[in-house]
Design an enzyme around this catalytic site. Structure first.
Site, PDB file in Angstrom:
ATOM      1  N   HIS A 366       0.650  -1.046   0.148  1.00 48.22           N
ATOM      2  CA  HIS A 366       0.060  -0.043  -0.084  1.00 48.22           C
ATOM      3  C   HIS A 366       0.949   1.039  -0.051  1.00 48.22           C
ATOM      4  CE1 HIS A 366      -3.260  -2.881   0.492  1.00 48.22           C
ATOM      5  NE2 HIS A 366      -3.892  -1.813  -0.372  1.00 48.22           N
ATOM      6  N   ARG A 473      -9.978   4.903  -1.305  1.00 45.24           N
ATOM      7  CA  ARG A 473      -9.535   4.076  -0.237  1.00 45.24           C
ATOM      8  C   ARG A 473      -9.710   4.457   1.133  1.00 45.24           C
ATOM      9  NH1 ARG A 473      -5.460   2.572  -4.197  1.00 45.24           N
ATOM     10  NH2 ARG A 473      -5.483   0.139  -4.294  1.00 45.24           N
ATOM     11  N   GLU A 608     -11.868  -9.772  -5.769  1.00 42.29           N
ATOM     12  CA  GLU A 608     -10.507  -9.708  -5.301  1.00 42.29           C
ATOM     13  C   GLU A 608     -10.125 -11.076  -4.669  1.00 42.29           C
ATOM     14  OE1 GLU A 608      -9.364  -6.401  -3.205  1.00 42.29           O
ATOM     15  OE2 GLU A 608     -10.967  -6.340  -1.681  1.00 42.29           O
ATOM     16  N   ASN A 631      -4.775  -6.215  -7.366  1.00 40.01           N
ATOM     17  CA  ASN A 631      -3.748  -6.516  -6.661  1.00 40.01           C
ATOM     18  C   ASN A 631      -3.777  -7.649  -5.826  1.00 40.01           C
ATOM     19  OD1 ASN A 631      -3.164  -3.807  -7.886  1.00 40.01           O
ATOM     20  ND2 ASN A 631      -4.059  -2.823  -5.874  1.00 40.01           N
ATOM     21  N   ASP A 632      -5.258  -7.779  -5.142  1.00 40.86           N
ATOM     22  CA  ASP A 632      -5.263  -9.026  -4.012  1.00 40.86           C
ATOM     23  C   ASP A 632      -5.656 -10.114  -5.096  1.00 40.86           C
ATOM     24  OD1 ASP A 632      -4.994  -8.239  -1.648  1.00 40.86           O
ATOM     25  OD2 ASP A 632      -6.652  -6.714  -1.726  1.00 40.86           O
ATOM     26  N   CYS A 679     -10.056  -1.820 -10.615  1.00 34.31           N
ATOM     27  CA  CYS A 679      -9.379  -0.809 -10.035  1.00 34.31           C
ATOM     28  C   CYS A 679      -7.977  -1.091  -9.292  1.00 34.31           C
ATOM     29  CB  CYS A 679     -10.275  -0.213  -8.877  1.00 34.31           C
ATOM     30  SG  CYS A 679     -10.823  -1.413  -7.554  1.00 34.31           S
TER      31      CYS A 679
END
Ligand code: PEP
Ligand code: MG
Length: 759
Positions: A366, A473, A608, A631-632, A679
């Site tokens: 992050h 976020r 995700e 990402n995840d 995203c």
């Protein structure tokens, strides 16, 4: 001592060393003792003349240290290094590769065991045991040596880098080559500024040896720190009265007296008088005592080593705080830290930040995402960079290649400044695309949205001409505080962002903490944080936190009506249903009982987690929109921690399996006619964005700093071409092939690529 105890002692000892010679001496001394061998030596590779050099020995003549040098492949040491495997010989002198050095005095030793020291696939050197008796070393002895080498290679690499840096510092500018550390390129651009260390308390061993011209001032600082720690101890003792036995309470008095002038305190004062800074003097005295305690026979006294260390850290913490207060911050800041998170941004003026370097973490941690959001060159996972040594020094952060340069020569610095200029021209050029409609050359409309979370990136988001905020976020504002924000405080933060973008939609994702996002005031200690208590799981377990957030979001949207709410980390339908039910309940209460005039926001879920990939239809028929968090999804599909630099090479959003999952998500979402976007960070990479376009995705959300770069490429391609390319890419065997294939196909449409300058 058994083998495990010996290993533990060696590692602990090495962790208290402050220089390469100290590290190596500890290794040979301890291994020599643990193995009962006659000789233990370590050879390290010298890059300058490409030789393996004897650096430390217990058993051979000390005069030969630094003098015995073996070329690559020469002698048994060279052979071990070349083959990258242990060599265990009964009669070393009979081996054809044996090289005889008269000065070393090893002719009497027959048996030889050499083990390579390998760090990140690179041979740093060789650890050798020798015996007079003609016998092969036992398998357990070999295993012990392999363990020592594997465990200590990181410490050796780190100490080597520290030593190289000190040499450069004493050589002076322009007299030698620069020092370059390699990490993972995580946010593009070049930043040149001075290092500010994040306010994470440093280890005693990583405090560099520093000298002062004002010992009196250092002494005063030291005395203040001691007084604060003594007071802490007294308070702690009082607070624990009645909870601890009188013997245990007496320990606090022991600690206090250890800090007195006739004990540790006095020794440190003497060291400061001899010219060292308070931090430096304190660390060396404490480490010496920690080592002494660790060597004690009595197990009770051995245990006291950690008490002394704890006390040492506490005083060091105060010394660092005083130092921080004294230091004015540089005009251009490169923020450096062991394991940076967005929390550290709270301590520095972000408008002066020109670079970020974290020793831990990878490009989808992050911190890296925040770096990209702010458009600040960022390098993660610069594992071997000795950060304490660099404090206050000028550093060049190359966010294109992942290189971090200190002590740059004038020529190199000039080349980097030139690159910064080119980059500024490019950014200015891209700005012209801001209002060009998002359409491929064959007339396919797409939308580019931004990911935000910080107030600082709003300006850039607006400047990029984004159609919407695809991901806000909400945990980021939570991270920058020292306690949970109240409902009204949250309303103010959300309102500001909703107003900034209105009438464009803003997708607010509910709190996604856990994983690598720990709130300082809500720490979560877990073995496997990415597989643990994270995102929606925490929100549902704490409806009192979740409902306050939902109420704040809804209230903030009154009159603006541009809010969308999205739930993270959905891994089953029950979670989704419960989350949606709580949102609907809050909406009902606010409108029906409290009189707010609110429009029900669009509700969405993130895809995700691999489980969600197989339930896209069910999820899609319950919500208004879905957004893929690549990402995840990538980390969970490939079983690669997105935050771990050791496996960063395996983390690949263009892995064909990830592409197939993305295709399946798209196809399923179509059948239920649910709006879909991406995203995750891959959307912000121009080549990956074309891949997503080819898979059918038309809504992409990314960092503002990436948006116009992505747009520039997407405006030049056709959807048909993207589609054909992706159909071929889907059958390739790995991510690297996909990158090669897509890059060469798109080469004619791309701007100049950034080549490394520091080689
Ligand atoms: C993702 O996982 O792709 C995502 C967008 O969420 P985050 O990076 O905040 O986990
Ligand atoms: Mg995520």
């Amino acid at each position: 001592m058994n083998i495990l105890d010996s290993l533990r002692t060696i590692f602990q000892e090495v962790n208290t060393a402050r220089s390469l010679p100290e590290v190596l001496t500890i290794i040979v001394t301890e291994v020599h003792a643990a193995m009962g061998a006659e000789v233990c030596s370590v050879y390290l590779f010298d890059e300058t003349d490409q030789h393996y050099v004897l650096m430390a020995t217990k058993g051979l003549r000390q005069q030969s240290i630094g003098k015995v040098r073996l070329a690559m492949g020469q002698g048994l040491v060279g052979l071990v290094a070349a083959k990258e495997e242990p060599l265990n010989l009964q009669d070393a002198d009979k081996h054809p590769k044996f090289a005889y050095f008269e000065e070393i005095g090893e002719e009497i030793y027959h048996s030889f065991l050499g083990v390579p020291i390998i760090h990140h696939r690179k041979v740093l050197g060789v650890l050798v045991l020798q015996q007079q008796a003609e016998r092969r070393f036992a398998a357990e002895e070999e295993a012990f040596m392999v363990t020592v080498c594997a465990q200590l290679s990181g410490a050796i690499a780190h100490a080597e880098a520290t030593g190289a840096l000190s040499k450069l510092a004493s050589a002076g500018r322009g007299q030698s080559k620069e020092a370059i550390f390699h990490g993972i390129a995580s946010s593009p651009g070049v930043g040149i500024g001075r290092v500010v260390l994040a306010q994470q308390t440093m280890d005693l061993a990583s405090v560099p040896e520093r000298h002062t011209s004002d010992p009196d001032a250092e002494m005063q600082t030291f005395r203040q720190a001691l007084a604060s720690v003594k007071q802490d101890m007294r308070n702690l003792g009082v607070g624990l009265e009645g909870k601890l036995s009188s013997e245990e309470l007496a320990l606090f008095n022991v600690y206090i007296s250890m800090l007195d002038d006739d004990s540790l305190g006095g020794e440190v004062i003497e060291t400061i008088k001899s010219g060292q800074t308070a931090q430096s003097a304190w660390s060396s005295v404490i480490l010496k005592h920690v080592r002494t305690f660790r060597h004690m026979e009595d197990p009770y006294l051995r245990e006291r080593a950690s008490d002394v260390e704890g006390l040492g850290k506490r005083v060091l913490g105060y010394l660092q705080q005083t130092d921080e207060k004294k230091k004015p911050l540089p005009r251009r800041i490169v923020l450096v830290g062991e394991n940076l998170s967005a929390t550290e941004l709270a301590d520095i003026p972000v408008d002066r930040l020109v670079g970020i370097v974290s020793l831990k973490g990878a490009s989808n941690s992050h911190m890296a995402i925040v770096g990209r959001a702010l458009g600040i060159p960022t390098v993660m996972g610069a594992l071997d960079m000795p950060c304490a040594e660099l404090e206050g020094k000028e550093l060049i952060v190359d966010g294109f290649t992942g290189d971090v340069v200190s002590h740059a020569t004038r020529t190199l610095k000039r080349a980097y400044i030139q690159r910064q200029r080119e980059e500024q021209i490019l950014i200015k050029d891209l700005q012209k695309l801001r209002d060009v409609p998002c359409q491929t050359i064959d007339g396919f409309d797409f939308s580019l949205w931004v990911n935000t979370g910080l107030r600082h990136d709003n300006i850039q988001s607006l400047r990029s001409g984004a159609d919407a905020v695809g991901l806000f976020r909400t945990e980021i504002p939570f991270l920058l505080r020292s306690s949970f924000p109240t409902e009204d405080e949250q309303v103010a933060v959300y309102r500001e962002h909703l107003e900034t973008f209105a009438p464009r939609p803003v997708t607010m994702r509910t709190l996604d903490i856990g994983g690598d996002k720990d709130l300082p005031y809500f720490p979560i200690e877990e073995e496997n944080p990415f597989l643990g208590w994270r995102g929606i799981r925490i929100s549902l377990d704490h409806p009192e936190i979740f409902l306050v957030q939902i109420r704040a979001l809804l209230r903030a949207s009154e009159g603006l009506n541009n809010l969308r709410i999205m739930l993270p980390m959905i891994s089953n339908l029950a979670e989704l249903d419960s989350g949606l039910a709580l949102i609907r309940r809050a909406y009902k209460e606010l409108t029906e009982e409290e009189g707010y005039q609110l429009k029900m926001p669009a509700l969405g879920a993130m895809i995700e987690v691999p489980a969600a990939v197989y339930q896209v239809k069910e999820i899609g028929s319950r919500v208004d929109f879905m957004s893929v968090g690549t990402n995840d999804l990538t980390q969970y599909l490939l079983a690669v921690d997105r935050n771990n630099p050791r496996v960063a090479d395996l983390y690949d959003a263009l892995h064909p399996s990830v592409l197939r999952a993305l295709k399946s998500i798209y196809d399923q979402a179509e059948t239920v006619n649910c709006q879909l976007s991406v995203c995750g960070e891959m959307a912000g990479d121009p080549i990956s964005a074309v891949v997503l376009l080819g898979l059918g995705y038309k809504n992409l959300s990314m960092s503002a700093s990436s948006l116009l770069r992505v747009k520039s490429l997407m405006l030049k391609v056709s959807r048909k071409m993207a589609n054909d390319l992706v159909n071929d890419a889907l059958s390739l065997s790995d991510g690297a092939e996909v990158v090669d294939f897509m890059s060469s196909a798109l080469e004619p449409y791309r701007q100049a690529k950034n080549k490394p300058l520091s080689k």
